[in-house]
Write a protein that holds these residues in place. Structure first.
Motif, PDB file in Angstrom:
ATOM      1  N   PRO A 139      -7.063 -10.647   2.576  1.00 27.34           N
ATOM      2  CA  PRO A 139      -8.261  -9.799   2.596  1.00 27.34           C
ATOM      3  C   PRO A 139      -7.968  -8.325   2.798  1.00 27.34           C
ATOM      4  O   PRO A 139      -8.838  -7.483   2.562  1.00 27.34           O
ATOM      5  N   ASP A 140      -6.756  -8.001   3.252  1.00 25.77           N
ATOM      6  CA  ASP A 140      -6.417  -6.600   3.503  1.00 25.77           C
ATOM      7  C   ASP A 140      -5.592  -5.998   2.384  1.00 25.77           C
ATOM      8  O   ASP A 140      -4.949  -4.953   2.558  1.00 25.77           O
ATOM      9  N   LEU A 141      -5.600  -6.630   1.210  1.00 23.44           N
ATOM     10  CA  LEU A 141      -4.835  -6.151   0.065  1.00 23.44           C
ATOM     11  C   LEU A 141      -5.768  -5.590  -0.997  1.00 23.44           C
ATOM     12  O   LEU A 141      -6.858  -6.117  -1.228  1.00 23.44           O
ATOM     13  N   ALA A 142      -5.347  -4.512  -1.639  1.00 20.41           N
ATOM     14  CA  ALA A 142      -6.142  -3.874  -2.687  1.00 20.41           C
ATOM     15  C   ALA A 142      -5.489  -4.099  -4.032  1.00 20.41           C
ATOM     16  O   ALA A 142      -4.278  -3.914  -4.191  1.00 20.41           O
ATOM     17  N   SER A 143      -6.269  -4.495  -4.995  1.00 18.28           N
ATOM     18  CA  SER A 143      -5.750  -4.729  -6.333  1.00 18.28           C
ATOM     19  C   SER A 143      -5.416  -3.406  -7.007  1.00 18.28           C
ATOM     20  O   SER A 143      -6.086  -2.381  -6.792  1.00 18.28           O
TER      21      SER A 143
ATOM     22  N   VAL B 196       0.157   2.500  18.871  1.00 15.56           N
ATOM     23  CA  VAL B 196       1.435   1.828  18.637  1.00 15.56           C
ATOM     24  C   VAL B 196       1.316   0.729  17.589  1.00 15.56           C
ATOM     25  O   VAL B 196       1.976   0.771  16.553  1.00 15.56           O
ATOM     26  N   ASN B 197       0.482  -0.272  17.833  1.00 12.79           N
ATOM     27  CA  ASN B 197       0.402  -1.385  16.885  1.00 12.79           C
ATOM     28  C   ASN B 197      -0.063  -0.917  15.509  1.00 12.79           C
ATOM     29  O   ASN B 197       0.532  -1.275  14.487  1.00 12.79           O
ATOM     30  N   ASN B 198      -1.121  -0.116  15.469  1.00  9.29           N
ATOM     31  CA  ASN B 198      -1.585   0.415  14.186  1.00  9.29           C
ATOM     32  C   ASN B 198      -0.837   1.671  13.766  1.00  9.29           C
ATOM     33  O   ASN B 198      -1.047   2.176  12.664  1.00  9.29           O
ATOM     34  N   ALA B 199       0.034   2.181  14.661  1.00 10.80           N
ATOM     35  CA  ALA B 199       0.936   3.307  14.367  1.00 10.80           C
ATOM     36  C   ALA B 199       0.199   4.545  13.874  1.00 10.80           C
ATOM     37  O   ALA B 199       0.716   5.309  13.056  1.00 10.80           O
ATOM     38  N   HIS B 200      -1.004   4.793  14.389  1.00 14.11           N
ATOM     39  CA  HIS B 200      -1.773   5.947  13.946  1.00 14.11           C
ATOM     40  C   HIS B 200      -1.054   7.250  14.275  1.00 14.11           C
ATOM     41  O   HIS B 200      -0.618   7.467  15.413  1.00 14.11           O
TER      42      HIS B 200
ATOM     43  N   VAL C  33       4.676  -6.113  19.385  1.00 18.11           N
ATOM     44  CA  VAL C  33       4.935  -7.558  19.262  1.00 18.11           C
ATOM     45  C   VAL C  33       4.349  -8.163  17.997  1.00 18.11           C
ATOM     46  O   VAL C  33       4.518  -9.365  17.756  1.00 18.11           O
ATOM     47  N   GLY C  34       3.675  -7.389  17.182  1.00 19.40           N
ATOM     48  CA  GLY C  34       3.125  -7.910  15.935  1.00 19.40           C
ATOM     49  C   GLY C  34       2.910  -6.802  14.932  1.00 19.40           C
ATOM     50  O   GLY C  34       2.962  -5.613  15.271  1.00 19.40           O
ATOM     51  N   PRO C  35       2.680  -7.149  13.663  1.00 20.07           N
ATOM     52  CA  PRO C  35       2.383  -6.139  12.643  1.00 20.07           C
ATOM     53  C   PRO C  35       1.023  -5.519  12.897  1.00 20.07           C
ATOM     54  O   PRO C  35       0.241  -6.023  13.702  1.00 20.07           O
ATOM     55  N   PRO C  36       0.706  -4.421  12.219  1.00 24.25           N
ATOM     56  CA  PRO C  36      -0.616  -3.807  12.393  1.00 24.25           C
ATOM     57  C   PRO C  36      -1.734  -4.815  12.180  1.00 24.25           C
ATOM     58  O   PRO C  36      -1.732  -5.548  11.190  1.00 24.25           O
ATOM     59  N   ARG C  37      -2.695  -4.836  13.120  1.00 21.80           N
ATOM     60  CA  ARG C  37      -3.730  -5.865  13.091  1.00 21.80           C
ATOM     61  C   ARG C  37      -5.068  -5.394  12.550  1.00 21.80           C
ATOM     62  O   ARG C  37      -5.761  -6.150  11.883  1.00 21.80           O
ATOM     63  N   THR C  38      -5.475  -4.195  12.869  1.00 20.32           N
ATOM     64  CA  THR C  38      -6.825  -3.769  12.516  1.00 20.32           C
ATOM     65  C   THR C  38      -6.859  -2.512  11.648  1.00 20.32           C
ATOM     66  O   THR C  38      -7.939  -1.961  11.431  1.00 20.32           O
ATOM     67  N   SER C  39      -5.730  -2.055  11.162  1.00 18.95           N
ATOM     68  CA  SER C  39      -5.695  -0.864  10.325  1.00 18.95           C
ATOM     69  C   SER C  39      -4.534  -0.952   9.342  1.00 18.95           C
ATOM     70  O   SER C  39      -3.466  -1.476   9.673  1.00 18.95           O
ATOM     71  N   THR C  40      -4.762  -0.433   8.149  1.00 24.26           N
ATOM     72  CA  THR C  40      -3.699  -0.382   7.140  1.00 24.26           C
ATOM     73  C   THR C  40      -3.201   1.048   6.926  1.00 24.26           C
ATOM     74  O   THR C  40      -2.455   1.306   5.978  1.00 24.26           O
TER      75      THR C  40
ATOM     76  N   ARG D 225      -0.750  -3.103  -0.017  1.00 22.90           N
ATOM     77  CA  ARG D 225      -1.286  -3.062   1.348  1.00 22.90           C
ATOM     78  C   ARG D 225      -1.911  -1.709   1.663  1.00 22.90           C
ATOM     79  O   ARG D 225      -2.590  -1.563   2.675  1.00 22.90           O
ATOM     80  N   ILE D 226      -1.687  -0.724   0.825  1.00 20.60           N
ATOM     81  CA  ILE D 226      -2.182   0.630   1.057  1.00 20.60           C
ATOM     82  C   ILE D 226      -3.675   0.678   0.753  1.00 20.60           C
ATOM     83  O   ILE D 226      -4.109   0.252  -0.333  1.00 20.60           O
ATOM     84  N   ASN D 227      -4.454   1.202   1.676  1.00 17.95           N
ATOM     85  CA  ASN D 227      -5.887   1.317   1.393  1.00 17.95           C
ATOM     86  C   ASN D 227      -6.155   2.509   0.481  1.00 17.95           C
ATOM     87  O   ASN D 227      -5.400   3.470   0.451  1.00 17.95           O
ATOM     88  N   ARG D 228      -7.194   2.416  -0.301  1.00 21.09           N
ATOM     89  CA  ARG D 228      -7.585   3.453  -1.265  1.00 21.09           C
ATOM     90  C   ARG D 228      -6.406   3.849  -2.165  1.00 21.09           C
ATOM     91  O   ARG D 228      -6.035   5.028  -2.257  1.00 21.09           O
ATOM     92  N   PRO D 229      -5.786   2.901  -2.858  1.00 24.14           N
ATOM     93  CA  PRO D 229      -4.602   3.228  -3.668  1.00 24.14           C
ATOM     94  C   PRO D 229      -4.911   4.113  -4.866  1.00 24.14           C
ATOM     95  O   PRO D 229      -3.981   4.644  -5.484  1.00 24.14           O
ATOM     96  N   ALA D 230      -6.193   4.287  -5.199  1.00 24.90           N
ATOM     97  CA  ALA D 230      -6.547   5.101  -6.358  1.00 24.90           C
ATOM     98  C   ALA D 230      -6.780   6.561  -6.005  1.00 24.90           C
ATOM     99  O   ALA D 230      -7.145   7.344  -6.888  1.00 24.90           O
ATOM    100  N   VAL D 231      -6.580   6.942  -4.728  1.00 24.60           N
ATOM    101  CA  VAL D 231      -6.811   8.331  -4.336  1.00 24.60           C
ATOM    102  C   VAL D 231      -5.539   8.920  -3.745  1.00 24.60           C
ATOM    103  O   VAL D 231      -4.643   8.194  -3.290  1.00 24.60           O
ATOM    104  N   HIS D 232      -5.495  10.246  -3.707  1.00 28.45           N
ATOM    105  CA  HIS D 232      -4.343  10.950  -3.150  1.00 28.45           C
ATOM    106  C   HIS D 232      -4.385  10.912  -1.623  1.00 28.45           C
ATOM    107  O   HIS D 232      -5.419  10.652  -1.015  1.00 28.45           O
TER     108      HIS D 232
END
Length: 436
Positions: free
Chosen positions: A139-143, A232-236, A86-93, A155-162
């Motif tokens: 706050p959940d966005l990485a430059s 489901v919500n965080n789709a792990h 019922v909503g986008p991922p809330r606690t994990s990217t 929106r991807i966490n740790r965008p500088a790593v493989h």
């Protein structure tokens, strides 16, 4: 402790259905509430309410006649699972990395070769994964590095790593991307996780029926709040490893070598999904006394896990282990004295013992009291930013979970020694792999 006085079948069904309806409603409100950044304490209050209702549901289902429980477990599983959608991922990217890895593979590029912020893949960047300008204030966005005045982020966490994900997980990401309609964003991964979660429920019901066991044990998975909130919500992707591991454990009990080999292959696939399912291998070898029977499980598991890497080894220019070693170090898995990951075990054990002891506890015991561990994990994860990541938070949360295990074990042993009947459903164990 005596078993509860049974209600009429209709009354027991009605009571359980009522609690499940309440659980489903609160889960949906929890997912819609969000609050991870704005009100983590309030969000944990919603989590606690979900777990309280989950406990009530487990108690209520004890009174439902065994021959009527299958459809109730299944219907409850569907209702509970759907709330995660019922909503986008809330606690994990994490799922955003899954989506990116799938898109990269669909373009014919190995996910292990480039980091998300690498300009070589700029042509593959979808606006929903890589916002620009004013949309980069969350706050959940990485430059990410950029030219020009407009900021760029992801929106991807740790965008500088493989990527760190093993090959079966990567194959799953590719399959989801290939089957996803344009503009579907996060929904295909959530939907895939929901279907897999329901598959786990079905596998548990089938295994329990074949063993002549209590089908109500499946409720520990089917109605657990961690399933809609994390799987489901965080789709792990862990949920795929759970399905493969549960199926493998179900086949491992067979005396036929062919089935045990299939069990090994499934567990190998689970390991090649998220590595952690390796802890179920001792359970798969339970009761094995001959080398041949052990080899029938271990060799296919190892072969499958290794061979799934082969296509990516051939297609990749870099290491197929990606940022795995860096992630292990960053999260404190390789150093038990770092951070608070093993805070409870370190109170009573040498640091070097923490990891194997933790694995043994998870691998060797599936009793209901261990469900306190994921609740403690949720408390630490959600409340840690507010409380300044204090190790004392882990000590309190996991200490309470450990106390629950100790108390339940003491009660069970005392009841066994006195010859009294043990308490119904809640004393039983179930082979269940958790959503981490």
């Amino acid at each position: 402790m005596t078993s509860p006085t049974p209600l009429t079948p209709r009354g027991a069904l009605a009571a359980t259905a009522l609690v499940l309806a309440a659980l489903t409603t609160v889960l949906a409100l929890t997912v819609r509430y969000g609050g991870y950044f704005s009100d983590p304490v309030g969000l944990f209050g919603w989590y606690a309410a979900c777990w309280a209702l989950f406990t009530a549901a487990l108690l209520a289902v004890r009174r439902v006649p065994a021959h009527r429980v299958t459809w109730l477990i299944a219907a409850g599983a569907v209702a509970v699972t759907v709330t995660g959608l019922v909503g986008p991922p809330r606690t994990s990217t994490d799922s955003y990395r899954y989506a990116w890895d799938g898109r990269v593979q669909s373009a014919g590029v190995s996910p292990y070769d480039h980091t998300p912020q690498n300009p070589a893949l700029a042509r593959l960047r979808d606006p929903w994964l890589f916002p620009t300008g004013a949309a980069c204030k969350g706050p959940d966005l990485a430059s990410i590095p950029h030219t020009g005045s407009a900021p760029r982020c992801t929106r991807i966490n740790r965008p500088a790593v493989h990527t760190v994900y093993p090959p079966v997980a990567e194959a799953y990401f590719l399959a989801v991307d290939q089957l996803s309609p344009a503009g579907a964003r996060h929904k295909p991964l959530q939907t895939g996780a929901a279907l897999i979660s329901l598959g786990v429920t079905g596998a548990l019901l089938l295994i329990l029926r074949r063993r002549g066991d209590d089908l109500r044990k499946a409720a520990y998975w089917a109605w657990c709040p961690a399933v809609p909130l994390e799987a489901v919500n965080n789709a792990h992707v862990d949920v795929l490893g759970v399905l493969l591991a549960v199926a493998g454990l179900g086949l491992a009990a067979s005396q036929a070598l062919s089935r045990r080999a299939a069990a090994g292959g499934l567990i190998g696939a689970a390991i090649a999904t998220k590595l952690m399912p390796a802890v179920v291998l001792p359970g798969a070898l339970s009761g094995v006394r001959r080398v041949r029977d052990a080899a029938a499980v271990l060799l296919p598991a190892a072969a499958f896990a290794v061979l799934t890497y082969l296509p990516y080894v051939l297609l990749s220019h870099g290491s197929v282990f990606g940022y795995l070693s860096g992630y292990v170090e960053e999260e404190g898995y390789d150093d038990a004295s770092a951070g608070s990951r093993y805070s409870i075990l370190r109170l009573v054990l040498p640091d070097t013992w923490a990891l194997p002891v933790l694995i043994a506890l998870v691998a060797l015991d599936g009793r209901w009291e261990w469900l306190g561990i994921p609740l403690a994990g949720a408390a630490v994860y959600i409340l840690a930013p507010t409380l300044g990541f204090q190790p004392s938070l882990s000590n309190i949360a996991y200490g309470a979970a450990a106390a629950l295990v100790l108390v339940a074990t003491w009660i069970r042993r005392r009841a066994a020694s006195s010859g009294r009947p043990r308490p119904g459903l809640l004393h039983d164990s179930i082979r269940k792999t958790s959503v981490s």
